[in-house]
Design a protein around this motif. Sequence first.
Motif, PDB file in Angstrom:
ATOM      1  N   ALA A   1     -36.627   2.027 -43.146  1.00  0.00           N
ATOM      2  CA  ALA A   1     -35.234   1.573 -43.201  1.00  0.00           C
ATOM      3  C   ALA A   1     -34.940   0.587 -42.079  1.00  0.00           C
ATOM      4  O   ALA A   1     -34.239  -0.414 -42.275  1.00  0.00           O
ATOM      5  CB  ALA A   1     -34.293   2.779 -43.119  1.00  0.00           C
TER       6      ALA A   1
ATOM      7  N   ASN B   1     -30.894   7.184 -44.761  1.00  0.00           N
ATOM      8  CA  ASN B   1     -31.522   6.609 -43.570  1.00  0.00           C
ATOM      9  C   ASN B   1     -30.648   5.517 -42.952  1.00  0.00           C
ATOM     10  O   ASN B   1     -30.551   5.413 -41.719  1.00  0.00           O
ATOM     11  CB  ASN B   1     -32.888   6.020 -43.931  1.00  0.00           C
ATOM     12  CG  ASN B   1     -33.945   7.077 -44.152  1.00  0.00           C
ATOM     13  OD1 ASN B   1     -33.929   8.122 -43.528  1.00  0.00           O
ATOM     14  ND2 ASN B   1     -34.868   6.805 -45.069  1.00  0.00           N
ATOM     15  N   PHE B   2     -30.008   4.728 -43.787  1.00  0.00           N
ATOM     16  CA  PHE B   2     -29.170   3.640 -43.282  1.00  0.00           C
ATOM     17  C   PHE B   2     -27.885   4.182 -42.663  1.00  0.00           C
ATOM     18  O   PHE B   2     -27.378   3.613 -41.682  1.00  0.00           O
ATOM     19  CB  PHE B   2     -28.867   2.655 -44.409  1.00  0.00           C
ATOM     20  CG  PHE B   2     -30.093   2.016 -44.989  1.00  0.00           C
ATOM     21  CD1 PHE B   2     -30.657   0.894 -44.402  1.00  0.00           C
ATOM     22  CD2 PHE B   2     -30.703   2.551 -46.114  1.00  0.00           C
ATOM     23  CE1 PHE B   2     -31.793   0.309 -44.927  1.00  0.00           C
ATOM     24  CE2 PHE B   2     -31.843   1.971 -46.652  1.00  0.00           C
ATOM     25  CZ  PHE B   2     -32.390   0.854 -46.047  1.00  0.00           C
TER      26      PHE B   2
ATOM     27  N   ASP C   1     -36.340  -2.585 -43.164  1.00  0.00           N
ATOM     28  CA  ASP C   1     -35.492  -3.228 -44.175  1.00  0.00           C
ATOM     29  C   ASP C   1     -34.354  -4.005 -43.520  1.00  0.00           C
ATOM     30  O   ASP C   1     -34.027  -5.128 -43.925  1.00  0.00           O
ATOM     31  CB  ASP C   1     -34.922  -2.173 -45.123  1.00  0.00           C
ATOM     32  CG  ASP C   1     -35.991  -1.510 -45.963  1.00  0.00           C
ATOM     33  OD1 ASP C   1     -37.119  -2.041 -46.020  1.00  0.00           O
ATOM     34  OD2 ASP C   1     -35.702  -0.459 -46.565  1.00  0.00           O
TER      35      ASP C   1
ATOM     36  N   GLY D   1     -37.744   2.884 -47.361  1.00  0.00           N
ATOM     37  CA  GLY D   1     -36.518   2.995 -46.586  1.00  0.00           C
ATOM     38  C   GLY D   1     -35.470   3.865 -47.248  1.00  0.00           C
ATOM     39  O   GLY D   1     -34.524   4.310 -46.577  1.00  0.00           O
TER      40      GLY D   1
ATOM     41  N   TYR E   1     -37.518   6.582 -42.201  1.00  0.00           N
ATOM     42  CA  TYR E   1     -36.523   6.016 -41.286  1.00  0.00           C
ATOM     43  C   TYR E   1     -37.031   4.708 -40.682  1.00  0.00           C
ATOM     44  O   TYR E   1     -36.274   3.734 -40.553  1.00  0.00           O
ATOM     45  CB  TYR E   1     -36.218   7.027 -40.182  1.00  0.00           C
ATOM     46  CG  TYR E   1     -35.069   6.631 -39.290  1.00  0.00           C
ATOM     47  CD1 TYR E   1     -33.813   6.383 -39.817  1.00  0.00           C
ATOM     48  CD2 TYR E   1     -35.240   6.500 -37.914  1.00  0.00           C
ATOM     49  CE1 TYR E   1     -32.758   6.024 -39.008  1.00  0.00           C
ATOM     50  CE2 TYR E   1     -34.197   6.136 -37.090  1.00  0.00           C
ATOM     51  CZ  TYR E   1     -32.946   5.903 -37.641  1.00  0.00           C
ATOM     52  OH  TYR E   1     -31.903   5.534 -36.839  1.00  0.00           O
TER      53      TYR E   1
END
Length: 289
Positions: free
Chosen positions: A263, A50-51, A266, A31, A260
């Motif tokens: 992520a 990504n976040f 996650d 992620g 992605y």
Amino acid sequence: MGPDVWVLLLPALIPIAVLSLGPLLYGVYLGFTDARAGLNVPTDFIGAENFKELVHDGLFWSSFKIGLIWTVSVTVLQFALSLGLALLLNVEGLRLRPLARVLALVPWAMPPVVIGIMWRLVYHPDAGILNQALQTVGLLHHNVDWLSGFALALPAVIAVGVWTGMPQTTVTLLAALQGVPADLHEAAALDGAGTWARFRVVVWPAIKPVVLSITSLNFIWNFNEFGLVYVLTGGGPGGKTQLPMLFAYMEAFRYGHFGYAAALGDVMVVIIAVLLVVYLRAQTREEAS
């Protein structure tokens, strides 16, 4: 624990570490990378990029909203219908009660893929049994495409989710109802309590811990749903049934955005962890009281 105990636990701990903990940690790491599909494609650590993208991704928030609607609707309807069915199956002297209990477990014995294929046939706009039955009784005058209509697809999928999850909820609630002492029912009846009063004063307090447990677990299981919806609609039409797990799957295996998608996974892990903490705390408070 002494060293001898750890030696005895190793046969169980090693598979857990290799098959569960290892992939989980690797998924968390992915992620924070730009991992993509393809041979010999370099993967770089990109931190929280990504976040950050996830926060501004309207498609993700749309799938999250759909996921909440799905989860709450299926969980609430599962509980309400399963409680009614459990109360019915708990009635002494009910004719064919063993057969009814067996039939109530049928969805539990079927794999999600089989259930999805079966209900696709039920919902089929031209040859589906649902359209034929509704037209026979005069409730419909034309064929309806249940899984392709923007307004009907999500309610149709929710109905299948409720049907699929009812058996385990029904069995759990039935076991709880059978654990209520008969003398409490008799004492309440002698005091003049009617059916509703006995349920509210005697039955509900006795089964409340089980209700809390099964509804909490159902909420977590339903939030994680993937296979059933994937087979039924693939997330369509137009993303109207695209649950968060399905959205992550599409990002990974249709578009090749492994980093992605990880992520997204996650974020889902964090949400599920929070739900588990809430569930465990509620269980602890219930046991303490």
